[in-house]
Write a protein that holds these residues in place. Structure first.
Motif, PDB file in Angstrom:
ATOM      1  N   CYS A   1      51.061  26.764  46.723  1.00 60.78           N
ATOM      2  CA  CYS A   1      51.357  28.169  47.025  1.00 60.78           C
ATOM      3  C   CYS A   1      52.612  28.661  46.312  1.00 60.78           C
ATOM      4  CB  CYS A   1      51.526  28.356  48.531  1.00 60.78           C
ATOM      5  SG  CYS A   1      53.032  27.589  49.176  1.00 60.78           S
ATOM      6  N   ARG A   2      53.441  27.761  45.864  1.00 62.90           N
ATOM      7  CA  ARG A   2      54.672  28.075  45.120  1.00 62.90           C
ATOM      8  C   ARG A   2      55.688  28.842  45.939  1.00 62.90           C
ATOM      9  NH1 ARG A   2      53.078  31.452  40.775  1.00 62.90           N
ATOM     10  NH2 ARG A   2      55.093  31.153  39.806  1.00 62.90           N
TER      11      ARG A   2
ATOM     12  N   GLU B  65      60.342  37.610  40.890  1.00 65.80           N
ATOM     13  CA  GLU B  65      59.358  38.606  41.306  1.00 65.80           C
ATOM     14  C   GLU B  65      59.205  38.499  42.825  1.00 65.80           C
ATOM     15  OE1 GLU B  65      57.256  40.351  38.735  1.00 65.80           O
ATOM     16  OE2 GLU B  65      59.137  39.766  37.749  1.00 65.80           O
TER      17      GLU B  65
ATOM     18  N   LYS C  86      54.802  38.081  46.811  1.00 62.97           N
ATOM     19  CA  LYS C  86      53.382  38.428  46.680  1.00 62.97           C
ATOM     20  C   LYS C  86      52.829  38.012  45.297  1.00 62.97           C
ATOM     21  CE  LYS C  86      50.118  40.963  48.833  1.00 62.97           C
ATOM     22  NZ  LYS C  86      49.236  39.810  48.872  1.00 62.97           N
ATOM     23  N   SER C  87      53.649  38.194  44.253  1.00 57.91           N
ATOM     24  CA  SER C  87      53.164  37.918  42.900  1.00 57.91           C
ATOM     25  C   SER C  87      52.907  36.428  42.692  1.00 57.91           C
ATOM     26  CB  SER C  87      54.179  38.416  41.885  1.00 57.91           C
ATOM     27  OG  SER C  87      55.317  37.585  41.934  1.00 57.91           O
ATOM     28  N   TYR C  88      53.418  35.591  43.582  1.00 58.02           N
ATOM     29  CA  TYR C  88      53.243  34.146  43.429  1.00 58.02           C
ATOM     30  C   TYR C  88      51.814  33.709  43.754  1.00 58.02           C
ATOM     31  CZ  TYR C  88      58.165  33.257  42.547  1.00 58.02           C
ATOM     32  OH  TYR C  88      59.408  33.224  41.984  1.00 58.02           O
ATOM     33  N   GLU C  89      51.001  34.670  44.256  1.00 58.33           N
ATOM     34  CA  GLU C  89      49.606  34.308  44.530  1.00 58.33           C
ATOM     35  C   GLU C  89      48.793  34.217  43.244  1.00 58.33           C
ATOM     36  OE1 GLU C  89      48.359  37.177  47.434  1.00 58.33           O
ATOM     37  OE2 GLU C  89      49.864  36.420  48.840  1.00 58.33           O
ATOM     38  N   ASP C  90      49.342  34.776  42.180  1.00 53.89           N
ATOM     39  CA  ASP C  90      48.659  34.726  40.882  1.00 53.89           C
ATOM     40  C   ASP C  90      48.592  33.278  40.392  1.00 53.89           C
ATOM     41  OD1 ASP C  90      47.743  34.966  38.348  1.00 53.89           O
ATOM     42  OD2 ASP C  90      49.585  35.874  37.540  1.00 53.89           O
ATOM     43  N   LYS C  91      47.369  32.758  40.238  1.00 58.64           N
ATOM     44  CA  LYS C  91      47.214  31.330  39.908  1.00 58.64           C
ATOM     45  C   LYS C  91      47.202  31.063  38.403  1.00 58.64           C
ATOM     46  CE  LYS C  91      47.005  30.259  44.180  1.00 58.64           C
ATOM     47  NZ  LYS C  91      48.319  29.986  44.769  1.00 58.64           N
ATOM     48  N   SER C  92      47.316  32.144  37.587  1.00 62.03           N
ATOM     49  CA  SER C  92      47.189  31.909  36.141  1.00 62.03           C
ATOM     50  C   SER C  92      48.381  31.129  35.573  1.00 62.03           C
ATOM     51  CB  SER C  92      47.038  33.239  35.405  1.00 62.03           C
ATOM     52  OG  SER C  92      48.214  33.992  35.566  1.00 62.03           O
ATOM     53  N   VAL C  93      49.519  31.115  36.294  1.00 69.77           N
ATOM     54  CA  VAL C  93      50.667  30.345  35.784  1.00 69.77           C
ATOM     55  C   VAL C  93      50.328  28.878  35.631  1.00 69.77           C
ATOM     56  CG1 VAL C  93      52.622  31.723  36.576  1.00 69.77           C
ATOM     57  CG2 VAL C  93      51.500  30.165  38.154  1.00 69.77           C
TER      58      VAL C  93
ATOM     59  N   GLU D 258      47.918  27.557  34.262  1.00 67.96           N
ATOM     60  CA  GLU D 258      47.241  27.171  33.027  1.00 67.96           C
ATOM     61  C   GLU D 258      48.181  26.457  32.071  1.00 67.96           C
ATOM     62  OE1 GLU D 258      45.360  30.874  31.981  1.00 67.96           O
ATOM     63  OE2 GLU D 258      44.193  30.633  33.838  1.00 67.96           O
TER      64      GLU D 258
END
Ligand code: SF4
Ligand code: SF4
Ligand code: SF4
Lengths: 407, 306
Positions: free
Chosen positions: B55-56, B71, B74-81, B83
């Protein structure tokens, strides 16, 4: 033959080229001081050390080894015959170490904190030891050079205008200094040799702590010994190279007598270094990495062939020892090889576990390194024209100086 | 020395040489090599990578606790990091990476948080030229801006490649790495990352106790855990410990032996310097050599032994 200031014009086309390159380096350096290391270097968290450490510092220290090796030969073993090469070697070492210190100062992130190691000690740190030894040795080198300054100015102090009344006191001071140093110089000479053996080897200890981050071809507990042996091996060849280049540049005849004897001593020294290097490779069975023919193995082989094997064979041949161009070539190979060895140890061998790319020096880093080398050559040229460093044949000298100092 | 006064200059020589030798033999200051006191109660964190859900939150909490720009959570839900494989740096003292899970894990992914390991025998502390890094009693390895000169030798030394440098600062660039939330802990708090973890993948406690807990877990659920506790023995032990469901190399934790990282270099260093006896002996030897060869007649240019 005795040392005297070289006469001639300072500016030549070559010298002007050096001045331009030096100015370029200094401009980049100003940029680094204003905007930080990141603005001019390719250094990263993966590769924290680049050519400023690998070449300017590690290479500089190794190639200044001519200072302590000739001092050991000429002063400790009292081989008077080599005295002609001691002063040029001393001057090179003095300027070389000065630039090593400057090189460290611009590479560290906080140059204004450079004095911290003087009062904040860490006896476990190889870097602390290198730093302290280099600092002490730099002072010893300046002291060893003082008699040359005294010789130049005693009886000739001629301060301009308002300072003229100081002429007599300064002259007296120089004479006192010179007399005092003549009695005690051996203390500094021996100290210089001891300090050199210490930090030349500790420079090798530096990378031991990097452990598995260093390629096994280079990582070994005997790194300090290998560094010391290579420094001793490169000392005389470096003296030969700089003496030949200086004679050529000033239109003098090379001192072939002393130089070919120095070349003769280079072979066994190179042989000892090679024996330990190969012996270490067989004990640790790292030769398996050579067969991979990757970047590391090619750099390793280049270092051994260029720096040791080929020049070793050349130095064994009497024809090479008698011929100025061949002697210069063999010596230049050792110098190149040892410089490559330092670059290999500090840069090529460094393989961090999480490297996204590899380190290639930026144009800015190269500019500063080249600039420093040019600046060093320029100052060397100026110094030998001001001070009695290079030995000239007696008849080409003007009136004999009134006062002679042993140097 | 003038050649005319052979005997008296010889005496001078000996006197001065003795004085210089004695100066070299003087005992060295006791402050030269502070040995880090390893407290038996030093704290640590156990990272259970089989529990982590990626979850970071810890990344966000760490940045917030250290006044680093971030940030919103909320923005930590983005899982593209995930990659890209990431490393801690001067703007993030800890990062979470995603890896493929072992075949029978019942989940496609595993995550592992990385930060400074707070080694028991830290290479960075041994290496630092000015002693700017130190191992404190509570387990943390701390960096002092008052001492650091920015030489980056700690970065060369660290076997986990952790310390990061602020390359884009001309003034006061710092070494940045996890400080184990030293200040928060001193005032009774938990490390920010531990506090923020929603699934208790991070356990904070005395290191000895954490090892007991970890061992109990691997014993109780042998299918879930690899038996090894990463950090128990690596480079002489670390305060942060890891549990994994498979090979630790699959989480890109470096494979390291049990010998403390600074061991070899420190013994070389102290061997060369052992109370200044080797340098002083070399000094004496060279002095003797110089004295003996001083009045010896010069050999001809092609004399024997050259
Ligand atoms: S992980 Fe690296 S930076 Fe952290 S304590 Fe160990 S050696 Fe030092
Ligand atoms: S960069 Fe700073 S903390 Fe790291 S070794 Fe150098 S002085 Fe020590
Ligand atoms: S212990 Fe503190 S500094 Fe270290 S990763 Fe956790 S939050 Fe960041």
């Amino acid at each position: 033959m005795r040392p005297a200031p070289v006469q001639g014009k300072f500016l030549t086309p070559g010298v002007i080229a050096l001045i331009l390159l030096a100015a370029n380096g200094l401009a980049v350096l100003a940029w680094r001081l204003l905007f930080g290391l990141g603005a001019v270097t390719n250094l990263t968290n993966e590769y924290p050390w680049g050519i400023w450490i690998g070449i300017d510092v590690a290479g500089g220290v190794a190639l200044a080894a001519g200072g302590f090796t000739t001092a050991a030969l000429g002063h400790v073993m009292h081989r008077e015959r080599y005295h002609a090469v001691i002063r040029p070697a001393l001057l090179t070492a003095m300027l070389g170490y000065t630039f090593v210190a400057i090189g460290v100062a611009v590479d560290v992130g906080r140059p204004y904190s450079m004095w911290h190691p003087l009062v904040m000690w860490n006896g476990n740190s190889a870097l602390f030891e290198v730093g302290m030894c280099v600092m002490c040795y730099l002072h010893v080198l300046y002291i060893e050079f003082l008699p040359v300054v005294a010789e130049r100015f005693i009886g000739r102090v001629d301060l301009p205008g308002l300072l003229a009344p100081l002429n007599a006191p300064v002259d007296r001071l120089l004479r006192a200094l010179d007399r005092g140093l003549a009695k005690t110089m051996f203390v500094f000479i021996i100290a210089g040799v001891v300090l050199s053996t210490l930090h030349q080897s500790s420079l090798g200890t530096l990378m031991v702590i990097a452990g598995p981050k260093m390629h096994p071809l280079w990582q070994t507990p005997i790194l300090p010994l290998l560094f010391l042996l290579s420094a001793i091996s490169v000392g005389f060849p470096m003296v030969i190279v700089e003496s030949m280049l200086a004679s050529r540049s000033f239109g003098l005849k090379p001192e072939m007598d002393a130089l070919s004897d120095l070349g003769r001593m280079a072979a066994p020294l190179l042989g000892i270094w090679l024996a330990f290097k190969l012996g270490d490779m067989f004990v640790r069975e790292t030769f398996v990495h050579l067969a991979k023919l990757d970047k590391a193995s090619l750099f390793f082989m280049a270092e051994v062939l260029i720096g040791i094997v080929v020049p070793l064979r050349m130095f064994l041949s009497p024809a090479v020892l008698e011929s100025p161009p061949l002697l210069l070539a063999a010596s230049a190979l050792v110098v190149l090889g040892v410089a490559l060895n330092r670059v290999n140890n500090f840069i090529v061998a460094y393989t961090p576990p999480f490297a996204a790319g590899s380190y290639v020096p930026s144009l800015g880093e190269v500019s500063v390194t080249v600039g420093f080398i040019c600046l060093l050559a320029l100052i060397y040229r100026a110094m030998v024209m001001i001070f009695p460093v290079i030995s000239l044949p007696d008849r080409s000298l003007p009136v004999p100086a009134r006062y002679r100092v042993r140097g | 020395m003038s050649p005319s006064s052979g005997r008296s200059s010889r005496r001078d020589f000996l006197k001065t040489a003795l004085a210089a030798g004695a100066a070299g033999l003087a005992p060295r200051p006791a402050s030269a090599a502070p040995k880090p006191a390893l407290s038996p109660d030093r704290m640590g964190v156990l990272v259970d990578t089989t529990v982590c859900i990626g979850c970071r939150n810890c990344e966000w909490a760490c940045k917030t606790a250290h006044a680093l720009p971030t940030e919103p959570l909320k923005s930590y839900e983005d899982k593209s990091v995930f990659e890209k494989f990431r490393r801690p740096d001067d703007k993030a003292l800890t990062v979470v990476n995603r890896f493929d899970a072992p075949k029978d894990a019942g989940t496609p992914h595993r995550w592992a948080k990385i930060q400074c390991m707070h080694c028991d025998r830290p290479a960075c502390v041994s290496a630092c030229i000015v002693g700017a890094l130190s191992k404190s009693e509570d387990g943390s390895v701390l960096w002092s801006t008052r001492r650091c000169i920015g030489c980056r030798y700690c970065m060369v030394a660290c076997p986990f490649q952790v310390p990061a440098f602020e390359y884009h600062k001309a003034l006061e660039p710092s070494i940045r790495k996890c400080d184990f939330c030293h200040d928060r802990r001193r005032s009774g708090g938990l490390p920010a990352c531990v506090e923020s973890c929603p699934v208790e993948a991070l356990t904070y406690g005395p290191r000895e106790e954490l090892i007991r807990v970890a061992r109990a877990r691997t014993k109780r659920y042998p299918q879930r855990y690899a038996s090894h506790i990463y950090g128990e023995s690596e480079v002489g032990g670390t305060s942060w410990l890891y549990l994994a469901g498979g090979d630790f190399a699959d989480l890109r934790l470096p494979r390291l032996g049990p010998d403390p990282a600074p061991g070899v270099s420190e013994s070389i260093q102290h061997g060369i310097f052992a109370y200044f006896i080797p340098p002083a002996s070399l000094y004496g030897l060279l002095g003797l050599l110089m004295w003996i060869s001083k009045n010896r007649p010069e050999r001809g240019p092609h004399g024997p032994g050259e």
